[in-house]
Scaffold this motif. Structure first.
Motif, PDB file in Angstrom:
ATOM      1  N   PHE A  33       0.509  -1.055  -0.122  1.00  9.34           N
ATOM      2  CA  PHE A  33       0.502   0.164   0.493  1.00  9.34           C
ATOM      3  C   PHE A  33       0.784   1.321   0.182  1.00  9.34           C
ATOM      4  N   MET A  90     -10.575  -5.906  -3.372  1.00  9.61           N
ATOM      5  CA  MET A  90      -9.156  -6.079  -2.562  1.00  9.61           C
ATOM      6  C   MET A  90      -8.976  -6.399  -1.267  1.00  9.61           C
ATOM      7  N   LEU A  91      -9.827  -6.025   0.138  1.00  5.95           N
ATOM      8  CA  LEU A  91      -9.628  -6.364   1.467  1.00  5.95           C
ATOM      9  C   LEU A  91      -9.593  -8.332   0.799  1.00  5.95           C
ATOM     10  N   TYR A 131     -12.838  -1.823  -3.248  1.00  2.79           N
ATOM     11  CA  TYR A 131     -12.487  -2.567  -1.705  1.00  2.79           C
ATOM     12  C   TYR A 131     -13.074  -4.052  -1.440  1.00  2.79           C
ATOM     13  N   PHE A 158       0.266   4.391  -2.851  1.00  2.15           N
ATOM     14  CA  PHE A 158      -0.062   5.060  -2.664  1.00  2.15           C
ATOM     15  C   PHE A 158       1.099   6.218  -1.918  1.00  2.15           C
ATOM     16  N   VAL A 177      -4.055  -3.961  -4.309  1.00  2.18           N
ATOM     17  CA  VAL A 177      -3.979  -2.195  -4.308  1.00  2.18           C
ATOM     18  C   VAL A 177      -5.314  -1.282  -5.141  1.00  2.18           C
TER      19      VAL A 177
END
Lengths: 514, 525
Positions: free
Chosen positions: A185, B420-421, B417, A189, B413
């Motif tokens: 992540f 993704m999760l 969602y 980002f 990523v």
């Protein structure tokens, strides 16, 4: 001293790794030769690392995969602190291990070569973690640390050791997998994986999203809702928290107590577990930045766990009868002090966390070494077996007493300074949960007094009519074991008296001035 | 490009002819021919690959004299030739790695048949990779099935015959669905060449008519190939087929045969239907879910397994789950990750099978965990192979598995969602599960046995007497320590070294390989 070549960073890491492999692959015939070789490598590496801490050359990019992904090493303020800690402790621990392993391995030099080989390799890998200047490098060394310490825990090859090793591996590798989510992540980002104090993410308060603090060259900025980013932080916290033994993930640490004492003392009180705490400090202050996390569930949930672990570790330590396991539970509790400091999320909190990281390292390694000296000298491993030993092994138990007082936080000893710092940071944060944390620190100090002093009292003041002739044959260990005790005791007192100097340095680090 | 254009067709043909010739050759000559053919295909594919890289665009090669809508075509780009190159490497290493076991596993007078099957299988794999014609693909899928079945049953014992029958039933079910799908495609588009179908499908989608048959077609094609490549609910044939066949067969089946079908599916997605159409049919979501379930259930079964070969086989199910999860993400990044994982898994899984056989050889032929204790000390090189494979599977940096994991997470990523999760959490859990069974095995094989010193002799007796058929897996016959010549031992060691190098190369040079994969996907459309 800006003219020092940064290639020395690579040498600092490679020297122990290659040296350790040499000892592993070409076992020495004579034990003395091996000892000299191992100690020489360790001292050289330590000297090199301390020299680099003083000189602080620029970081070096060893391999660059893509612009974002590179393996680079270089000390910054916090890296210096951790590197200094391990570089200071490792030579003494090795010295101690020479005597101790005689007892553990018998006359089996080949087995000892394996042990010392991996012990030295671990030094290099730990320095790699300290020196890593981006998240990917740290992650790589972190995984390597898990693997190279496996043979050390497995050393006795008993069924217990096998089970402990398995638990350790599953926990650590699994934790790292979740830490890896965080890495991905951040790389997506944050646009970079480098460690920058204050974080590489920017919290856009109006839209409630998180984006990179520095845009890419093309100028596009990916953003993410802050809530999700905080969830990712939780992944990272509990992922790396496995090594720092945060509550539901702590059970591997007491089990790993089956390893020889130099391993439990150095790795399970300093190198491995502190690497976990170090990683959490890194992602909190250097990747995410406190701006996003503060006053959200990403601060409160971990802090609740840390506070609970502080009390949990202590109470388990009181219940435990096995000395080394008791100390391991005490480590669980003390590691959460560090995490608690980290989670206060202010420079003061970070300084407190670093302070406890340093001081706890010295205190705990000293108490473990004393426990190890008792085990090596007498074969007694349980609290109820130490009766009266204080008279036969005065130096050992004197050192143990000093470290006990220090762990409890008696003034004039270093434990007091770090607890004071933590409490001060908690008060200063004006955060309700941090106030509860102060209460936990107090409870923990009381429990620490119970579980540490119980051993001290039993050793020095056995029951009336105790038969000293039964333990006539025991005596203090040789100089190789006593010397480290002495040094550590001097350190504990020294840090206790001149603690403000250390604290000044640490707060400079936490404020980015160093 | 010049003469190189002919190379893919030549490589398919020489394999086929080698298969025919081998059926009349003596054992050793067949073996030699087989090695030569694979080496030749390696050379040809390498030239083609380099040619494609320089050319930068796909090449269409007409088979025979009839032009496009009627004739048969081969179409290749970077990805196709690269895959053929990779397949030839793995094929060669798998066969070399299992060579010393051949005399125990296959009857001497049947050994030439083994090479016939291998050649046939290889030619069909190459054809699946290269062909631009859907019906040709079907024909080679069948050839592939039959030769793979031959590779399973050639060991000639109860277990493998049962496994072979199961494999046959499931595989033919898959082929049947595939054939139905192809038939329906022909029905609604009127073409069999992939490029022509794609144009027609584009027309159908934009006109909005007969969309339902199109979705059914996609579903049939996908399900057929999913069954054949053992995606989760259709995996029941796999553990026995991989677990009891000869070691080379297991390595080839797990790393090449299933990957061949998956590659065909990728081609169908990109070149027949068009990836956007597939995505809008929401079929990918189904693949995503089954991929996730496979990742967990495969690993859980592997943890419960006590037989090293079957454990590796179950791990394959989980890894195939990863690949389908990557498809299911429905993004280019997910597809790149999946294709990289095809390579990484093929390289790792064949290495694990080959190393496992080295470990069982020094443990009285038993594959049971208890008997494997300390085997890595008895066969060092196999131990290193297994260790490398395991570390790669767990995703330790510097090995190929790490890059797969990184790519999958990177792809996850950027999803919504809802995807993704689950993807991230299941990836995490699956890593833990992988760590559990691989690390358990690694610890077991590295546990020195000298501690048991006194019990050693006794343990030997126990191994020999308690060897029930179930435990030994093979007719209850205890294989005594085999005679292995020095040359074969050297070859085995050499193969493991190559595997380790290949794995680390995939892990370290991943950037170049990923660039090739991306270039290859671009050449698809």
């Amino acid at each position: 001293m800006g003219n020092v070549s940064n290639i020395w960073y690579v040498i600092m890491i490679l020297l122990p790794v290659l040296g350790g492999l040499y000892v592993l692959l070409f076992p020495f015939k004579k034990r003395e030769h091996m000892c000299i070789c191992v100690e020489a490598i360790t001292i050289l590496t330590s000297a090199l690392s301390l020299f680099l801490i003083a000189a602080r050359p620029e970081r070096i990019d060893i391999v660059t995969f893509v612009s974002k992904f590179s393996i680079s090493v270089g000390f910054d303020g916090m890296g210096c602190i951790f590197a200094a800690l391990v570089s200071f402790l490792w030579p003494f621990a090795t010295l101690y291990a020479f005597d101790y392993m005689k007892h553990e391995a018998g006359e089996n030099t080949a087995k000892e070569s394996t042990f010392f080989g991996f012990y030295v390799v671990t030094f290099g890998v730990t320095l790699g973690i300290a020196g890593a200047s981006n998240l990917l490098t740290m992650y790589i060394f972190y995984e390597m640390l898990t693997l190279v310490t496996v043979p050390l825990i497995l050393f006795t090859l008993s069924r217990e050791a096998t089970l402990a090793t398995r638990t350790y591996l599953y926990y650590s590798l699994g934790g790292a997998a979740f830490g890896f989510v965080t890495l991905v992540f951040i790389s997506n980002f944050g646009n970079t994986l480098d460690f920058v104090l204050g974080g590489i993410l920017h919290f856009n308060e109006s839209s409630g999203t998180v984006e990179a603090a520095v845009a890419t060259i093309s100028g596009d900025v990916a953003s993410l809702p802050a809530g999700l980013m905080r969830l990712v932080y939780l992944f990272g916290f509990f992922g790396f928290g496995v090594k720092a033994a945060i509550f539901p993930l702590s059970s591997w640490l007491p089990k790993a107590g089956v390893a020889p004492t130099p391993v439990t003392a150095l790795l399970h009180a300093v190198a491995v577990v502190k690497a976990g705490a170090f990683a959490i400090l890194r992602i909190t202050y250097y990747s995410f930045g406190t701006e996003i996390l503060k006053d959200s569930f990403a601060q409160y949930v971990p802090m609740a766990f840390a506070i609970f672990t502080i009390v949990y570790g202590c109470s388990q330590a009181v219940r435990e009868r096995h000395i080394k396991r008791r100390l391991a539970y005490s480590t669980v509790s003390n590691l959460s002090y560090i995490l608690f400091g980290c989670l206060i999320m202010s420079p003061l909190g970070m300084a407190g966390a670093l302070c406890h990281m340093l001081f706890h390292g010295v205190m705990k390694i000293c108490s473990f070494f004393c426990a190890g000296a008792v085990i090596a000298g007498t074969g007694r491993e349980y609290v109820y077996e130490v009766d009266g030993l204080g008279r036969r092994m005065p130096k050992t138990f004197a050192a143990f007493t000093v470290s006990s007082f220090s762990l409890m936080g008696v003034p004039l000893l270093c434990g007091f300074i770090s607890k004071w710092q933590l409490a001060q940071a908690a008060v200063d944060s004006e955060n309700l949960m941090a106030y509860i944390g102060i209460g936990a620190l107090l409870v923990s100090a009381l429990l620490t007094a119970i579980y540490m002093l119980q051993i001290v009292i039993r050793a020095f003041f056995p029951e009336k009519g105790f038969n000293y002739s039964a333990i006539e044959r025991y005596h203090d260990p040789g100089w190789k074991m006593i010397l480290p005790f002495g040094v550590f005791v001097v350190c504990m007192i020294g840090f206790g008296i001149f603690g403000d100097k250390v604290v000044t340095i640490l707060s400079a680090v936490a404020n980015g001035r160093l | 490009m010049g003469f190189v254009r002919n190379f893919p067709a030549i490589s398919i043909l020489i394999c086929m002819f080698a298969a025919i010739i081998s059926s009349g050759l003596p054992r050793k000559a067949a073996r030699l021919l087989n090695t030569l053919v694979i080496l030749a295909v390696f050379g040809l594919s390498l030239t083609t690959f380099i040619g494609c890289l320089q050319l930068g665009e796909p090449v269409v090669y007409v088979m025979g004299i009839f032009p496009a809508p009627w004739g048969n075509e081969i179409r290749f780009g970077v990805l196709e030739s690269g895959m053929a190159l990779f397949f030839s490497i793995i094929m060669l290493l798998s066969i070399w790695g299992g060579r010393h076991k051949m005399k125990d596993e296959v009857a001497r007078d049947k050994e030439f048949l083994y090479y016939v099957f291998i050649n046939l299988l290889f030619s069909s794999l190459l054809a699946l990779v290269y062909t631009n014609d859907l019906f040709t693909a079907y024909v080679f899928v069948e050839i592939n099935t039959i030769s793979a079945c031959g590779l399973i049953v050639i060991r000639e014992n109860g277990r493998t015959i049962e496994a072979g029958v199961r494999y046959m039933i499931m595989s033919l079910l898959g082929s049947g669905l595939l054939l139905l799908g192809i038939m329906m495609t022909y029905d609604i588009t009127g073409h069999l060449l992939m490029s022509n179908i794609k144009e027609a499908v584009g027309g159908i989608v934009s006109s909005g008519e007969s969309l339902v048959p199109l979705v059914v077609t996609i579903a049939l094609l996908t399900t057929g190939l999913c069954i054949k490549s053992a995606l989760f609910p259709f995996h029941s044939w796999l553990p026995d087929a991989y677990g009891y066949s000869t070691v080379s067969s297991a390595a080839i089946l797990s790393s090449l045969v299933s990957k061949g079908y998956i590659f065909l599916l990728i081609k169908i997605f990109y070149r027949v239907i068009g990836f956007d159409t597939v995505k809008s049919s929401r079929l990918l979501n189904v693949l995503f879910v089954f991929g996730l379930i496979a990742m967990i259930s495969g690993s859980v079964s592997a943890i419960r397994e006590n037989d090293i070969r079957r454990m590796i086989a179950f791990s394959s199910i989980a890894q195939i789950g990863y690949i389908y999860m990557g498809f299911g993400m429905g993004t280019r990044a997910g597809m790149v990750a999946s294709i990289f994982h095809i390579l990484s898994h093929a390289a790792t899984k064949s290495m694990l099978f080959i190393s496992a056989i080295g470990l069982t050889d020094v443990s009285h032929g038993s594959r049971h965990f208890i008997d494997l204790t300390g085997s890595a000390h008895r066969n060092k090189i196999a131990g290193i192979g297994f260790l490398t494979g395991s570390l790669s599977m767990v995703g330790i940096p510097l090995f190929s598995g790490f890059i797969s994991k990184l790519q999958f997470m990177d792809a996850a990523v950027s999803l919504t969602y809802a995807k993704m999760l689950p993807a991230l959490i299941v990836l995490g859990i699956s890593t833990i599960l992988n760590a559990i069974y691989f690390m358990k095995t690694v610890l077991r094989i590295y546990m020195p046995i000298e501690k048991l010193g006194a019990n050693r002799a006794q343990a030997d007796v126990v191994t020999n007497t308690v060897a029930t058929p179930q435990r030994m897996g093979i007719n209850g016959v205890v294989i005594e320590k085999e005679r292995i010549t020095l040359r074969e031992e050297k070859l085995y060691g050499f193969v493991i070294h190559l595997f380790v190098i290949l794995n680390i190369a995939l892990g370290v040079c991943s950037n170049t390989i990923l660039d090739w994969i991306r270039a290859g996907i671009d050449m698809f459309s």
